[in-house]
Design a protein around this motif. Structure first.
Motif, mmCIF file in Angstrom:
data_model
loop_
_atom_site.group_PDB
_atom_site.id
_atom_site.type_symbol
_atom_site.label_atom_id
_atom_site.label_comp_id
_atom_site.label_asym_id
_atom_site.label_seq_id
_atom_site.Cartn_x
_atom_site.Cartn_y
_atom_site.Cartn_z
ATOM 1 N N ARG A 1 12.627 16.326 16.247
ATOM 2 C CA ARG A 1 13.237 15.075 16.682
ATOM 3 C C ARG A 1 13.677 14.285 15.458
ATOM 4 N NH1 ARG A 1 9.255 13.234 21.708
ATOM 5 N NH2 ARG A 1 9.117 15.286 22.643
ATOM 6 N N SER A 2 14.495 14.927 14.634
ATOM 7 C CA SER A 2 14.879 14.348 13.348
ATOM 8 C C SER A 2 15.773 13.126 13.472
ATOM 9 C CB SER A 2 15.595 15.405 12.489
ATOM 10 O OG SER A 2 16.726 15.916 13.173
ATOM 11 N N SER A 3 16.290 12.840 14.667
ATOM 12 C CA SER A 3 17.177 11.685 14.821
ATOM 13 C C SER A 3 16.432 10.428 15.253
ATOM 14 C CB SER A 3 18.265 12.000 15.852
ATOM 15 O OG SER A 3 17.687 12.284 17.116
ATOM 16 N N THR A 4 15.100 10.468 15.287
ATOM 17 C CA THR A 4 14.351 9.302 15.732
ATOM 18 C C THR A 4 14.519 8.149 14.750
ATOM 19 O OG1 THR A 4 12.390 10.133 14.603
ATOM 20 C CG2 THR A 4 12.613 10.642 16.944
ATOM 21 N N PRO A 5 14.738 6.927 15.249
ATOM 22 C CA PRO A 5 14.936 5.778 14.354
ATOM 23 C C PRO A 5 13.643 5.390 13.652
ATOM 24 C CG PRO A 5 14.807 5.058 16.639
ATOM 25 C CD PRO A 5 14.830 6.561 16.668
ATOM 26 N N THR A 6 13.778 4.792 12.468
ATOM 27 C CA THR A 6 12.618 4.307 11.738
ATOM 28 C C THR A 6 12.121 3.009 12.364
ATOM 29 O OG1 THR A 6 13.463 5.276 9.694
ATOM 30 C CG2 THR A 6 11.793 3.561 9.477
ATOM 31 N N PRO A 7 10.827 2.890 12.648
ATOM 32 C CA PRO A 7 10.296 1.663 13.244
ATOM 33 C C PRO A 7 10.518 0.449 12.354
ATOM 34 C CG PRO A 7 8.702 3.457 13.395
ATOM 35 C CD PRO A 7 9.802 3.928 12.500
ATOM 36 N N ALA A 8 10.460 -0.731 12.944
ATOM 37 C CA ALA A 8 10.697 -1.981 12.219
ATOM 38 C C ALA A 8 9.602 -2.232 11.181
ATOM 39 C CB ALA A 8 10.763 -3.141 13.210
ATOM 40 N N LEU A 9 9.945 -3.032 10.166
ATOM 41 C CA LEU A 9 8.998 -3.392 9.125
ATOM 42 C C LEU A 9 8.079 -4.512 9.608
ATOM 43 C CD1 LEU A 9 11.443 -3.455 6.079
ATOM 44 C CD2 LEU A 9 9.954 -1.579 6.804
ATOM 45 N N ASP A 10 6.917 -4.586 8.988
ATOM 46 C CA ASP A 10 5.947 -5.642 9.283
ATOM 47 C C ASP A 10 5.671 -6.378 7.974
ATOM 48 O OD1 ASP A 10 3.788 -7.252 9.918
ATOM 49 O OD2 ASP A 10 2.811 -5.746 11.179
ATOM 50 N N ARG A 11 6.490 -7.398 7.679
ATOM 51 C CA ARG A 11 6.356 -8.129 6.413
ATOM 52 C C ARG A 11 5.023 -8.869 6.291
ATOM 53 N NH1 ARG A 11 10.583 -6.428 2.950
ATOM 54 N NH2 ARG A 11 12.470 -6.150 4.213
ATOM 55 N N PRO A 12 4.525 -9.499 7.356
ATOM 56 C CA PRO A 12 3.211 -10.153 7.231
ATOM 57 C C PRO A 12 2.094 -9.167 6.862
ATOM 58 C CG PRO A 12 4.371 -10.993 9.147
ATOM 59 C CD PRO A 12 5.166 -9.821 8.647
ATOM 60 N N ALA A 13 2.150 -7.955 7.405
ATOM 61 C CA ALA A 13 1.147 -6.946 7.056
ATOM 62 C C ALA A 13 1.248 -6.593 5.580
ATOM 63 C CB ALA A 13 1.321 -5.701 7.916
ATOM 64 N N ALA A 14 2.463 -6.483 5.074
ATOM 65 C CA ALA A 14 2.665 -6.184 3.657
ATOM 66 C C ALA A 14 2.067 -7.282 2.787
ATOM 67 C CB ALA A 14 4.162 -6.017 3.366
ATOM 68 N N GLN A 15 2.248 -8.526 3.176
ATOM 69 C CA GLN A 15 1.687 -9.649 2.413
ATOM 70 C C GLN A 15 0.162 -9.607 2.418
ATOM 71 O OE1 GLN A 15 3.393 -12.317 0.655
ATOM 72 N NE2 GLN A 15 1.287 -12.436 -0.106
ATOM 73 N N ARG A 16 -0.433 -9.268 3.570
ATOM 74 C CA ARG A 16 -1.889 -9.192 3.645
ATOM 75 C C ARG A 16 -2.433 -8.076 2.757
ATOM 76 N NH1 ARG A 16 -0.765 -10.579 9.048
ATOM 77 N NH2 ARG A 16 -0.873 -8.424 9.806
ATOM 78 N N VAL A 17 -1.726 -6.936 2.715
ATOM 79 C CA VAL A 17 -2.128 -5.845 1.821
ATOM 80 C C VAL A 17 -2.032 -6.295 0.369
ATOM 81 C CG1 VAL A 17 -1.485 -3.561 0.962
ATOM 82 C CG2 VAL A 17 -1.534 -3.987 3.413
ATOM 83 N N HIS A 18 -0.936 -6.954 0.025
ATOM 84 C CA HIS A 18 -0.721 -7.463 -1.336
ATOM 85 C C HIS A 18 -1.881 -8.361 -1.758
ATOM 86 C CE1 HIS A 18 0.903 -10.398 -4.266
ATOM 87 N NE2 HIS A 18 1.629 -9.383 -4.712
ATOM 88 N N ASP A 19 -2.252 -9.305 -0.898
ATOM 89 C CA ASP A 19 -3.318 -10.248 -1.232
ATOM 90 C C ASP A 19 -4.673 -9.547 -1.309
ATOM 91 O OD1 ASP A 19 -1.347 -12.156 -1.191
ATOM 92 O OD2 ASP A 19 -1.874 -12.946 0.789
ATOM 93 N N TYR A 20 -4.899 -8.605 -0.406
ATOM 94 C CA TYR A 20 -6.174 -7.892 -0.389
ATOM 95 C C TYR A 20 -6.348 -7.068 -1.670
ATOM 96 C CZ TYR A 20 -10.127 -5.163 1.258
ATOM 97 O OH TYR A 20 -11.369 -4.581 1.375
#
Length: 267
Positions: A156-175
């Motif tokens: 299923r190589s044509s499946t779209p990439t899921p949306a980004l989660d910017r708040p999750a990225a910020q929480r990882v950055h801070d952690y």
């Protein structure tokens, strides 16, 4: 000279690994219960697969689905040097269940893949499972490899990439900023963010230009540089900054600053 080594990493029992250089050796017709994915580092491998005789040159990826009968032989005069992964299908199913977006089927469409980005990721993952590495490094590379492999080269190589989660990225950055001394795991980051490992890696890289494990290593080597400048020994610095061992520290310090810690001069 022909060499080969077959092993499993204690933290990843669902993955068997092979590193080998063959010149005259030939595999008889056989199959694997696992998904076999390999990177050809030098030379070329020949393959009898699905009624065709294939050639996989260096810098290419070989992919053989479970239970597919095949052979393996030298496809060049110098033979071939390669690294293989044998992924347990049950492990793949568990990991891909949380990839996000439409379901990914753990079946590869083509046996020969030319994808330089995936090649680089697979090679880095294999080396991380061979030498001392942080768990976050191994787990991040594994997630990146599987997502790119199945999203770009699966059935299923044509499946779209899921949306980004910017708040999750910020929480990882801070952690990571608060816990840079630790050997942080992806399981911990999933708990901290509530996002799947695939989503948080994707979102973090889009937000900060590096993956979580690369960011953690950069934090560690920055603090290590300050420690060396303050007169601490390499061994004490490696331990204080949470590196796996001194060789792990030295390797990553050189990648960041161009010289090993033993060549770092502060005055």
């Amino acid at each position: 000279m022909e060499t080969s080594s077959l092993w499993r990493h204690p933290d990843h029992p669902g993955i068997e690994l092979l590193s080998a250089r063959y010149t005259r050796f030939e595999f008889s017709r056989h199959w694997h219960d696992e998904l076999a994915i390999g990177v050809i580092e030098a030379g070329a491998e020949g393959l009898d697969y699905r009624g065709d005789r294939l050639l996989i040159p260096e810098q290419h990826i070989v992919a053989i689905n479970p239970a597919e009968v095949h052979t393996g032989f030298a496809g060049a005069d110098q033979g071939w040097t390669y690294r293989m992964f044998y992924f347990d299908p049950q492990l793949l199913g568990q990991l891909l269940e949380h990839a996000g977006g439409p379901p990914l089927d753990p079946v590869i469409e083509r046996p020969v893949i030319h994808d330089p980005a995936l090649f680089t990721l697979l090679l880095a993952l294999h080396r991380a499972l061979e030498q001392p590495s942080l768990s976050l490094t191994r787990d991040t590379l594994l997630s990146q490899c599987l997502e790119r492999l199945f999203r770009h080269h699966g059935q299923r190589s044509s499946t779209p990439t899921p949306a980004l989660d910017r708040p999750a990225a910020q929480r990882v950055h801070d952690y990571l900023h608060d816990h840079w001394r630790s050997n942080v795991s992806l399981d911990t980051l999933e708990t901290v963010t509530g996002a799947s490992r695939f989503q948080l890696i994707r979102s973090f890289q889009a937000s900060y230009g590096v993956t979580p494990h690369q960011f953690l290593l950069l934090l560690k080597v920055r603090h290590a540089k300050r420690s060396l400048a303050a007169g601490c020994s390499q061994l004490d610095t490696a331990l204080a900054c949470g590196f796996y061992d001194q060789s792990h520290f030295s390797r990553n310090f050189k990648r960041a600053f161009g010289v090993p810690p033993s060549h770092y001069r502060t005055g």
